[in-house]
Design an enzyme around this catalytic site. Structure first.
Site, PDB file in Angstrom:
ATOM      1  N   HIS A 143      -0.030  33.699  -5.408  1.00  0.00           N
ATOM      2  CA  HIS A 143      -0.711  32.611  -4.708  1.00  0.00           C
ATOM      3  C   HIS A 143      -0.868  31.421  -5.638  1.00  0.00           C
ATOM      4  CE1 HIS A 143      -4.586  33.609  -6.636  1.00  0.00           C
ATOM      5  NE2 HIS A 143      -4.278  34.877  -6.396  1.00  0.00           N
ATOM      6  N   ARG A 186       8.572   9.592  -5.913  1.00  0.00           N
ATOM      7  CA  ARG A 186       9.841  10.241  -6.272  1.00  0.00           C
ATOM      8  C   ARG A 186       9.808  10.948  -7.630  1.00  0.00           C
ATOM      9  NH1 ARG A 186      15.334   7.062  -7.789  1.00  0.00           N
ATOM     10  NH2 ARG A 186      16.672   8.878  -8.052  1.00  0.00           N
ATOM     11  N   ASP A 218      17.190  19.168  -0.626  1.00  0.00           N
ATOM     12  CA  ASP A 218      18.387  18.757   0.095  1.00  0.00           C
ATOM     13  C   ASP A 218      19.599  18.942  -0.818  1.00  0.00           C
ATOM     14  OD1 ASP A 218      18.611  16.414  -1.560  1.00  0.00           O
ATOM     15  OD2 ASP A 218      17.399  15.263  -0.158  1.00  0.00           O
ATOM     16  N   TYR A 255      15.699  12.103   1.730  1.00  0.00           N
ATOM     17  CA  TYR A 255      14.326  12.547   1.462  1.00  0.00           C
ATOM     18  C   TYR A 255      14.047  13.871   2.182  1.00  0.00           C
ATOM     19  CZ  TYR A 255      13.784   7.759  -0.227  1.00  0.00           C
ATOM     20  OH  TYR A 255      13.942   6.571  -0.902  1.00  0.00           O
ATOM     21  N   GLY A 256      15.014  14.763   2.154  1.00  0.00           N
ATOM     22  CA  GLY A 256      14.904  16.031   2.865  1.00  0.00           C
ATOM     23  C   GLY A 256      14.330  17.164   2.041  1.00  0.00           C
ATOM     24  N   ASN A 257      13.684  16.849   0.922  1.00  0.00           N
ATOM     25  CA  ASN A 257      13.103  17.873   0.040  1.00  0.00           C
ATOM     26  C   ASN A 257      11.668  18.175   0.451  1.00  0.00           C
ATOM     27  OD1 ASN A 257      15.398  17.481  -1.866  1.00  0.00           O
ATOM     28  ND2 ASN A 257      14.423  15.500  -2.134  1.00  0.00           N
TER      29      ASN A 257
END
Length: 144
Positions: free
Chosen positions: A22, A109, A30, A131-133
């Site tokens: 945890h 970023r 991406d 920006y697909g992260n």
């Protein structure tokens, strides 16, 4: 193949999800993310989109309930734009499994890259969205 495990979840990813404690974070990146230059533990999920992985992971993974936002995505660079459908797709994949969605924070970023360096692992996907992260934080798995 195991029963109840989404076919997009590879044995290597399943092992990493089980090893994480945890508070540990996992980057789902991406296809353009500099995964190998910032992290030593990289899992390849070529050809699989982030939303598909989120759907598979959400069935196995409790998101951290003790932080304000257990999901983090990269902010657009000044002068650039975000496609809101990317976040919408990701949250829809989680909601499909969990019935609700955790909060998402936006991270600058280079701060995102720094945070990714301290993650448990990076999964580089076939996601082509700009920006697909996304970084996901594991929570405590309830005992049933």
């Amino acid at each position: 193949m195991l029963k109840g495990i989404h076919p997009a979840i590879s044995p290597e990813l399943l092992k990493v999800l089980a090893e994480m404690g945890h508070g540990d974070e996992l980057v789902l990146s991406d296809a353009h993310f500099p995964a190998h230059s910032i992290h030593s533990k990289v899992i390849r999920a070529d050809g699989i989109g982030v939303a598909t992985l989120l759907e598979g992971i959400s069935a196995l993974f409790e998101f951290d309930q003790y932080v304000e936002a257990p999901l983090a995505m990269m902010q657009a660079v000044p002068g650039d734009t975000l496609d809101p459908s990317v976040e919408e797709r990701y949250l829809a994949a989680i909601k499909k499994v969990n019935g609700s969605t955790p909060k998402v924070e936006r991270v600058e970023r280079f701060a995102f890259y720094d945070r990714a360096k301290t993650a448990y692992a990076v999964v580089i996907t076939g996601e082509l969205a700009k920006y697909g992260n996304i970084i996901i934080k594991k929570g405590v798995t309830p005992v049933k």
